[in-house]
Design an enzyme around this catalytic site. Structure first.
Site, PDB file in Angstrom:
ATOM      1  CB  SER A 135      39.961  39.934 123.944  1.00 14.93           C
ATOM      2  OG  SER A 135      39.102  40.206 122.742  1.00 14.93           O
ATOM      3  CE1 TYR A 161      44.597  42.127 121.065  1.00 15.65           C
ATOM      4  CE2 TYR A 161      42.515  41.088 120.207  1.00 15.65           C
ATOM      5  CZ  TYR A 161      43.140  41.916 121.253  1.00 15.65           C
ATOM      6  OH  TYR A 161      42.405  42.284 122.350  1.00 15.65           O
ATOM      7  CE  LYS A 165      44.530  40.860 124.577  1.00  9.67           C
ATOM      8  NZ  LYS A 165      45.220  41.436 125.542  1.00  9.67           N
TER       9      LYS A 165
END
Length: 356
Positions: A135, A161, A165
């Protein structure tokens, strides 16, 4: 000659299901692993419809296992029951940005542990190509635009989150290096794809993004306002140094994104070994109000919105330089903002309550 099979973790989800269409249409067979925590098996039934698979083809070409990637024995059975996978596309993971700030340990445990187990089994069963769903959040609060693959990562990430990543990217790099210790040659191929903001869906309107609860991303929320599920949109921040004061982001059609994964798979097949990172974006920035107006045009009526305060951690502008992906894997975004909104409205109007 045997047909290559691709393992797709999290394949019932939004980006996964669109990628599976692209793989099937290019002649690959697909094995899906998904725990269905934030996805629906209905999406795979719709994929089979879109690609016109009959029952026999469905049995051979599109197999779904309801298994959590954190369940090592369950995932081992998938590897044991399948032909050797040519590659794995790793989408599986928890993905709600807001929720990740409230229950970070769950996000770290799920996203990291699932990757550890997947890599161990891939190594054991001689599947040595992985495409990882990363991302643009790994760039944190990047202040120079456009963002290239050389833009610093890891600093300024505002949620668990995004940090998972970033951590998984680092894990993949360390894992790859471990295979080349002492100058050893390896056939491992690792591609990290950093997405910007996926929007839209397949033009049939049969599959699309179906968030559980309140949508975390702008356009699913806008679509729910358009269909009447929500009264209005709150725009967070109207005093940024942009053309209309609202935040600017790089939105990419999910079908273009799916094509990016196909290009990555084909690239690993040619390159055989290495670790590669690519941005997947359009290189264009659209503001929140640009998106709201475009969606209003697509659905044929005005989208109600109210202006609110900025959110902590949000930056004014974020868009990609995706020229490396074009040069190396031959991929570039082709679909327009109008395509994104038209297709999003097609999905939302045909499925006002998602897959339910």
């Amino acid at each position: 000659m045997s047909v290559p099979t691709i393992l797709v973790t999290g394949g019932c989800g939004y980006i996964g299901s669109h990628t599976i269409i692209t793989l099937l249409e290019k002649g690959y067979n697909v094995v899906v692993v998904d725990n269905l925590v934030n996805s629906s098996k209905v999406s795979i039934d719709r994929v089979a419809e879109i690609v016109n698979l009959n029952k026999e083809e469905r049995t051979k070409r599109l197999v779904v296992h309801e298994v959590d990637v954190c369940d090592k024995e369950g995932l081992r059975k998938v590897f044991e029951s399948s032909p050797t996978f040519q590659a794995c596309i790793h989408f599986a993971g928890l993905k709600a940005v807001g929720e990740s700030t409230q229950i970070p340990l769950k996000y770290y445990h799920n996203n990291l542990t699932g990757t550890f187990i997947l890599l161990e089994l891939m190594d054991e069963f001689n599947c040595h190509s992985i495409v990882f769903s990363s991302s643009a959040t790994v760039y944190g609060a990047a202040d120079k635009m456009p963002i290239t693959e050389d833009t610093p990562v890891g600093a300024g990430i505002t949620n668990a989150y995004g940090r998972t990543k970033y951590m998984i990217e680092e894990i993949l790099r360390d894992f790859y290096k471990s295979k080349t210790l002492g100058g050893a040659e390896t056939d491992w191929s690792v591609v990290v794809l950093r997405y910007f903001n996926p929007v839209g869906n397949h033009s049939s309107g049969k599959i699309g993004e179906d968030p559980t609860g309140i949508p975390n991303n702008l356009m699913p929320y806008v679509a729910q306002v358009a269909i009447g599920r929500r009264e209005f949109l709150t725009v967070f921040g109207s005093d940024y140094s942009t053309h209309d004061g609202t935040g600017v982001r790089d939105y990419i059609h999910v079908v273009d994104l799916a094509e990016g994964h196909l290009s990555a798979i084909q690239y690993t097949d040619k390159k055989k070994s290495g670790i590669f990172t690519f941005n997947l974006g359009t290189g264009n920035g659209y503001s929140v109000l640009d998106m709201v107006k475009a969606m209003g045009k697509a659905c044929g009526h005005e989208i109600k919105y109210k202006l609110g305060d900025r959110r902590p951690g949000d930056i004014a502008t974020c868009y990609a330089d995706a020229s490396l992906a074009k040069a190396e894997i031959g991929w570039e975004a082709k679909l327009t903002l109008e395509d994104m909104c038209r297709d999003l409205w097609s999905w939302q109007s045909q499925n006002p309550n998602g897959f339910k």
